[in-house]
Design a protein around this motif. Sequence first.
Motif, PDB file in Angstrom:
ATOM      1  N   MET A   1       0.805  -1.211   0.000  1.00  0.00           N
ATOM      2  CA  MET A   1       0.000   0.000   0.000  1.00  0.00           C
ATOM      3  C   MET A   1       0.849   1.278   0.000  1.00  0.00           C
ATOM      4  SD  MET A   1      -3.273  -0.048  -0.011  1.00  0.00           S
ATOM      5  CE  MET A   1      -3.609   1.524   0.821  1.00  0.00           C
ATOM      6  N   ASN A   2       1.975   1.235   0.707  1.00  0.00           N
ATOM      7  CA  ASN A   2       2.675   2.500   0.924  1.00  0.00           C
ATOM      8  C   ASN A   2       3.578   2.862  -0.240  1.00  0.00           C
ATOM      9  OD1 ASN A   2       4.315   0.325   1.583  1.00  0.00           O
ATOM     10  ND2 ASN A   2       5.564   1.558   2.958  1.00  0.00           N
ATOM     11  N   TRP A  24       3.629   8.965   3.574  1.00  0.00           N
ATOM     12  CA  TRP A  24       2.186   8.803   3.653  1.00  0.00           C
ATOM     13  C   TRP A  24       1.493  10.141   3.509  1.00  0.00           C
ATOM     14  CZ3 TRP A  24       2.918   5.501   8.666  1.00  0.00           C
ATOM     15  CH2 TRP A  24       3.554   4.310   8.315  1.00  0.00           C
ATOM     16  N   ALA A  25       1.315  10.546   2.280  1.00  0.00           N
ATOM     17  CA  ALA A  25       0.578  11.764   1.987  1.00  0.00           C
ATOM     18  C   ALA A  25      -0.500  11.405   0.983  1.00  0.00           C
ATOM     19  CB  ALA A  25       1.498  12.829   1.406  1.00  0.00           C
ATOM     20  N   VAL A  27      -4.495  12.794  -1.063  1.00  0.00           N
ATOM     21  CA  VAL A  27      -5.424  13.824  -1.494  1.00  0.00           C
ATOM     22  C   VAL A  27      -6.756  13.578  -0.816  1.00  0.00           C
ATOM     23  CG1 VAL A  27      -6.669  14.732  -3.479  1.00  0.00           C
ATOM     24  CG2 VAL A  27      -4.293  14.026  -3.726  1.00  0.00           C
ATOM     25  N   VAL A  39       0.923  12.366   7.051  1.00  0.00           N
ATOM     26  CA  VAL A  39       1.159  11.801   8.371  1.00  0.00           C
ATOM     27  C   VAL A  39       2.529  12.262   8.860  1.00  0.00           C
ATOM     28  CG1 VAL A  39       1.365   9.664   9.705  1.00  0.00           C
ATOM     29  CG2 VAL A  39      -0.298   9.814   7.830  1.00  0.00           C
ATOM     30  N   TYR A 123      -3.895  10.226  15.359  1.00  0.00           N
ATOM     31  CA  TYR A 123      -3.447   9.531  14.151  1.00  0.00           C
ATOM     32  C   TYR A 123      -2.204  10.153  13.520  1.00  0.00           C
ATOM     33  CZ  TYR A 123      -8.225   7.658  14.408  1.00  0.00           C
ATOM     34  OH  TYR A 123      -9.403   7.055  14.814  1.00  0.00           O
ATOM     35  N   LEU A 125      -2.227  12.655  11.897  1.00  0.00           N
ATOM     36  CA  LEU A 125      -2.767  13.011  10.582  1.00  0.00           C
ATOM     37  C   LEU A 125      -3.030  14.506  10.498  1.00  0.00           C
ATOM     38  CD1 LEU A 125      -4.063  11.977   7.857  1.00  0.00           C
ATOM     39  CD2 LEU A 125      -6.214  11.896   9.111  1.00  0.00           C
TER      40      LEU A 125
ATOM     41  N   TRP B  24      -7.915   7.704  -3.832  1.00  0.00           N
ATOM     42  CA  TRP B  24      -7.308   8.395  -2.693  1.00  0.00           C
ATOM     43  C   TRP B  24      -7.368   7.528  -1.457  1.00  0.00           C
ATOM     44  CZ3 TRP B  24     -10.585  13.314  -3.951  1.00  0.00           C
ATOM     45  CH2 TRP B  24     -10.153  13.824  -5.185  1.00  0.00           C
ATOM     46  N   ALA B  25      -6.408   6.629  -1.366  1.00  0.00           N
ATOM     47  CA  ALA B  25      -6.277   5.792  -0.177  1.00  0.00           C
ATOM     48  C   ALA B  25      -4.855   5.943   0.325  1.00  0.00           C
ATOM     49  CB  ALA B  25      -6.565   4.336  -0.519  1.00  0.00           C
ATOM     50  N   GLY B  26      -4.666   5.716   1.607  1.00  0.00           N
ATOM     51  CA  GLY B  26      -3.325   5.890   2.139  1.00  0.00           C
ATOM     52  C   GLY B  26      -3.121   5.113   3.411  1.00  0.00           C
ATOM     53  N   VAL B  27      -1.921   5.233   3.925  1.00  0.00           N
ATOM     54  CA  VAL B  27      -1.525   4.533   5.133  1.00  0.00           C
ATOM     55  C   VAL B  27      -1.432   5.557   6.255  1.00  0.00           C
ATOM     56  CG1 VAL B  27       0.332   3.246   6.218  1.00  0.00           C
ATOM     57  CG2 VAL B  27      -0.259   2.808   3.832  1.00  0.00           C
ATOM     58  N   LEU B  28      -1.936   5.204   7.417  1.00  0.00           N
ATOM     59  CA  LEU B  28      -1.798   6.082   8.588  1.00  0.00           C
ATOM     60  C   LEU B  28      -0.697   5.588   9.494  1.00  0.00           C
ATOM     61  CD1 LEU B  28      -5.185   7.063  10.204  1.00  0.00           C
ATOM     62  CD2 LEU B  28      -3.475   8.529   9.153  1.00  0.00           C
ATOM     63  N   ASP B  29      -0.515   4.280   9.567  1.00  0.00           N
ATOM     64  CA  ASP B  29       0.381   3.708  10.569  1.00  0.00           C
ATOM     65  C   ASP B  29       0.707   2.292  10.121  1.00  0.00           C
ATOM     66  OD1 ASP B  29       1.747   3.015  12.819  1.00  0.00           O
ATOM     67  OD2 ASP B  29       0.072   3.224  14.198  1.00  0.00           O
ATOM     68  N   PHE B  30       1.981   1.920  10.223  1.00  0.00           N
ATOM     69  CA  PHE B  30       2.362   0.553   9.871  1.00  0.00           C
ATOM     70  C   PHE B  30       2.931  -0.188  11.077  1.00  0.00           C
ATOM     71  CE2 PHE B  30       3.209  -0.804   5.250  1.00  0.00           C
ATOM     72  CZ  PHE B  30       1.869  -0.704   4.976  1.00  0.00           C
ATOM     73  N   VAL B  36      -5.400   2.483   7.821  1.00  0.00           N
ATOM     74  CA  VAL B  36      -5.441   3.028   6.469  1.00  0.00           C
ATOM     75  C   VAL B  36      -6.527   4.094   6.393  1.00  0.00           C
ATOM     76  CG1 VAL B  36      -4.564   0.961   5.318  1.00  0.00           C
ATOM     77  CG2 VAL B  36      -7.029   1.210   5.729  1.00  0.00           C
ATOM     78  N   THR B  37      -6.405   4.950   5.382  1.00  0.00           N
ATOM     79  CA  THR B  37      -7.444   5.935   5.106  1.00  0.00           C
ATOM     80  C   THR B  37      -7.942   5.725   3.684  1.00  0.00           C
ATOM     81  OG1 THR B  37      -5.797   7.520   4.300  1.00  0.00           O
ATOM     82  CG2 THR B  37      -6.459   7.714   6.597  1.00  0.00           C
ATOM     83  N   ILE B 127     -11.368   5.956   8.184  1.00  0.00           N
ATOM     84  CA  ILE B 127     -10.164   5.358   8.758  1.00  0.00           C
ATOM     85  C   ILE B 127     -10.474   3.915   9.138  1.00  0.00           C
ATOM     86  CG2 ILE B 127      -8.483   5.471  10.648  1.00  0.00           C
ATOM     87  CD1 ILE B 127      -8.892   8.494  10.709  1.00  0.00           C
TER      88      ILE B 127
END
Lengths: 174, 174
Positions: A1-2, A24-25, A27, A39, A123, A125, B24-30, B36-37, B127
């Motif tokens: 994912m990242n 982790w940026a 839109v 993040v 988060y 975020l 528009w998906a992303g990672v918040l924390d691994f 994920v967002t 989230i």
Amino acid sequence: MNHGPTVLVSARSDGVDNVMAAAWAGVLDFGDAPKVTVVLDKSTRTRELIEASGRFALQLPCAAQAELTVAVGSHSAHDMPNKLDYLGVTTFTVPEHDVPLVQGCVAWLICRLLPEPHNQQTYDLFIGQVEAAWADERVFSQGRWHFDTAPDELRTIHHVAGGQFIVAGATVQG
Amino acid sequence: MNHGPTVLVSARSDGVDNVMAAAWAGVLDFGDAPKVTVVLDKSTRTRELIEASGRFALQLPCAAQAELTVAVGSHSAHDMPNKLDYLGVTTFTVPEHDVPLVQGCVAWLICRLLPEPHNQQTYDLFIGQVEAAWADERVFSQGRWHFDTAPDELRTIHHVAGGQFIVAGATVQG
């Protein structure tokens, strides 16, 4: 994912500039009021500058800047007070926006922090409203990326692990 | 900015399944509690299923699925009630997780919604806590993507505009 594009995050507060890397940026919205997310770990100096000034910039480094990206992401200004000078990071500013921008990137977004304390604390975020944005026209024009017709060193880089990046590749039609 | 990997978002509620595409998906924390967002427009049927069930899956489609990705992103189950059948989307489930997963993707993340009504209403931002994740070992193993040694049709796709995608490219070291 990242493996979204790695971004450089820059900020200025009280005359102090800093730049960090963030994997982790994203839109949030591309409409009338474009917004981005990023993040930012609590340990980073750049996060402190953003919380103090309420402004930041996101910029997309290119393949030619992979080493610089790893460097600004590996060293904290907490431990290296003259970090930008030491790492040879050259910045510039544009009129009416008091935030340092990194030379050599292929796209820049200047953002105003939309304060969301719960997201920031829980988060890490951060949400920003995009106030100005532009790109290197060799790789982005008319709303599209054109990596296929530009020099390879201008391709965006997407961090995988341990300083390894995937560069943006060929174009396909769905 | 918006050329992170395109994801397919799937959900099930009361026996109804749906799948949509999201750019528009992303990672918040691994870390220990990966999060994920994903940005989900209020008009989508899949968002309704997620709000009702509190569960969803994100999955990464590959180049071979570019056409399918555009199709599920262009048609709403609101207007095409038998959308998945009509578009030929094949799903499967895994034990203990009651959420449909799309066959042929290269990575899957099963998520529990972390309800954040303010983010959902204001930013369309959802989230999720990742409860299970796995990938096609031809392209991802030992924490890294290996697109260079896998068939090109397994590369992830990153939406640009109008059904045009950039595929994940070569690997460089920073």
